[in-house]
Scaffold this motif. Structure first.
Motif, PDB file in Angstrom:
ATOM      1  N   VAL A  12      -4.579 -42.972 -50.176  1.00  0.00           N
ATOM      2  CA  VAL A  12      -4.917 -43.741 -48.973  1.00  0.00           C
ATOM      3  C   VAL A  12      -4.833 -44.919 -49.720  1.00  0.00           C
ATOM      4  N   GLN A  13      -4.554 -45.957 -48.795  1.00  0.00           N
ATOM      5  CA  GLN A  13      -4.434 -47.346 -49.147  1.00  0.00           C
ATOM      6  C   GLN A  13      -5.661 -47.993 -49.072  1.00  0.00           C
ATOM      7  N   PRO A  14      -5.863 -48.994 -49.834  1.00  0.00           N
ATOM      8  CA  PRO A  14      -7.149 -49.704 -49.847  1.00  0.00           C
ATOM      9  C   PRO A  14      -7.256 -50.186 -48.284  1.00  0.00           C
ATOM     10  N   GLY A  15      -8.732 -49.858 -47.809  1.00  0.00           N
ATOM     11  CA  GLY A  15      -8.937 -50.131 -46.204  1.00  0.00           C
ATOM     12  C   GLY A  15      -8.674 -49.039 -45.614  1.00  0.00           C
ATOM     13  N   GLY A  16      -8.109 -48.053 -45.875  1.00  0.00           N
ATOM     14  CA  GLY A  16      -8.042 -46.499 -45.078  1.00  0.00           C
ATOM     15  C   GLY A  16      -9.019 -45.834 -45.059  1.00  0.00           C
ATOM     16  N   SER A  17      -8.916 -44.841 -44.378  1.00  0.00           N
ATOM     17  CA  SER A  17     -10.129 -43.545 -44.054  1.00  0.00           C
ATOM     18  C   SER A  17      -9.500 -42.310 -44.397  1.00  0.00           C
ATOM     19  N   LEU A  18     -10.439 -41.470 -44.509  1.00  0.00           N
ATOM     20  CA  LEU A  18     -10.288 -40.002 -45.009  1.00  0.00           C
ATOM     21  C   LEU A  18     -11.706 -39.371 -44.619  1.00  0.00           C
ATOM     22  N   ARG A  19     -11.527 -38.055 -44.253  1.00  0.00           N
ATOM     23  CA  ARG A  19     -12.470 -37.248 -43.666  1.00  0.00           C
ATOM     24  C   ARG A  19     -12.461 -36.204 -44.545  1.00  0.00           C
ATOM     25  N   LEU A  20     -13.486 -35.716 -45.305  1.00  0.00           N
ATOM     26  CA  LEU A  20     -13.673 -34.683 -46.226  1.00  0.00           C
ATOM     27  C   LEU A  20     -14.497 -33.704 -45.495  1.00  0.00           C
ATOM     28  N   SER A  21     -13.895 -32.305 -45.774  1.00  0.00           N
ATOM     29  CA  SER A  21     -14.820 -31.181 -45.262  1.00  0.00           C
ATOM     30  C   SER A  21     -15.561 -30.241 -46.343  1.00  0.00           C
ATOM     31  N   CYS A  22     -16.396 -29.563 -46.124  1.00  0.00           N
ATOM     32  CA  CYS A  22     -16.609 -28.461 -47.175  1.00  0.00           C
ATOM     33  C   CYS A  22     -17.254 -27.343 -46.483  1.00  0.00           C
ATOM     34  N   VAL A  23     -16.529 -26.411 -46.610  1.00  0.00           N
ATOM     35  CA  VAL A  23     -17.061 -24.875 -46.001  1.00  0.00           C
ATOM     36  C   VAL A  23     -18.090 -24.112 -46.899  1.00  0.00           C
ATOM     37  N   ALA A  24     -19.005 -23.573 -46.412  1.00  0.00           N
ATOM     38  CA  ALA A  24     -19.843 -23.008 -47.269  1.00  0.00           C
ATOM     39  C   ALA A  24     -19.999 -21.797 -46.878  1.00  0.00           C
ATOM     40  N   SER A  25     -20.106 -20.700 -47.815  1.00  0.00           N
ATOM     41  CA  SER A  25     -20.293 -19.327 -47.438  1.00  0.00           C
ATOM     42  C   SER A  25     -21.268 -18.655 -48.632  1.00  0.00           C
ATOM     43  N   GLY A  26     -21.885 -17.536 -48.425  1.00  0.00           N
ATOM     44  CA  GLY A  26     -22.609 -16.621 -49.211  1.00  0.00           C
ATOM     45  C   GLY A  26     -24.093 -17.218 -49.127  1.00  0.00           C
ATOM     46  N   PHE A  27     -24.416 -18.010 -48.295  1.00  0.00           N
ATOM     47  CA  PHE A  27     -25.910 -18.367 -48.089  1.00  0.00           C
ATOM     48  C   PHE A  27     -26.030 -18.754 -46.950  1.00  0.00           C
ATOM     49  N   THR A  28     -27.340 -19.278 -46.545  1.00  0.00           N
ATOM     50  CA  THR A  28     -27.837 -19.620 -45.195  1.00  0.00           C
ATOM     51  C   THR A  28     -27.648 -21.190 -45.093  1.00  0.00           C
ATOM     52  N   PHE A  29     -26.413 -21.649 -44.819  1.00  0.00           N
ATOM     53  CA  PHE A  29     -26.067 -23.123 -44.837  1.00  0.00           C
ATOM     54  C   PHE A  29     -27.108 -24.033 -44.176  1.00  0.00           C
ATOM     55  N   GLY A  30     -27.646 -23.570 -42.981  1.00  0.00           N
ATOM     56  CA  GLY A  30     -28.507 -24.636 -42.389  1.00  0.00           C
ATOM     57  C   GLY A  30     -29.877 -24.482 -42.893  1.00  0.00           C
ATOM     58  N   SER A  31     -30.150 -23.809 -44.049  1.00  0.00           N
ATOM     59  CA  SER A  31     -31.680 -23.716 -44.526  1.00  0.00           C
ATOM     60  C   SER A  31     -31.445 -24.754 -45.604  1.00  0.00           C
TER      61      SER A  31
END
Length: 118
Positions: A12-31
């Motif tokens: 991305v160019q300076p000043g730009g935007s990105l959205r990172l994601s992280c998918v979790a599994s194998g544990f109770t994510f909400g805890s």
């Protein structure tokens, strides 16, 4: 097996935007509190942002405050990092991890590479 899979990085160019994601599994994510940690080439890991298990509390490093937003969707077991007004110094491999603070990671993952360049 506990797994964290990051995605969304890119060039991305300076000043730009990105959205990172992280998918979790194998544990109770909400805890679990969650966080983003980054590591630039030749540098040590840097804590970027953390969020409480409910999503009600968020925390940011001074270097990203006002530009990055951490969020989570516990129904989708997914953590996000919206990055706006990106700077060259934001370039790094970004990792998600359990916990709210500190640059340490209890679960190893492959990370997602963010390159900020014109």
């Amino acid at each position: 097996e506990v797994q964290l899979v990051e995605s969304g990085g890119g060039l991305v160019q300076p000043g730009g935007s990105l959205r990172l994601s992280c998918v979790a599994s194998g544990f109770t994510f909400g805890s679990y509190d969650m966080k983003w940690v980054r590591q630039a080439p030749g540098k040590g890991p840097e804590w970027v942002s953390g969020i409480s298990s409910s999503g009600g509390s968020t925390y940011y490093a001074d270097s990203v405050k006002g530009r990055f937003t951490i969020s989570r969707d516990n129904a989708k077991n997914t953590l996000y990092l919206q990055m706006n007004s990106l700077k060259v110094e934001d370039a790094a491999v970004y990792y998600c991890s359990r916990g709210r603070f500190y640059a340490s990671r209890s679960v190893l993952s492959q990370g997602t590479l963010v390159v900020v360049s014109s």
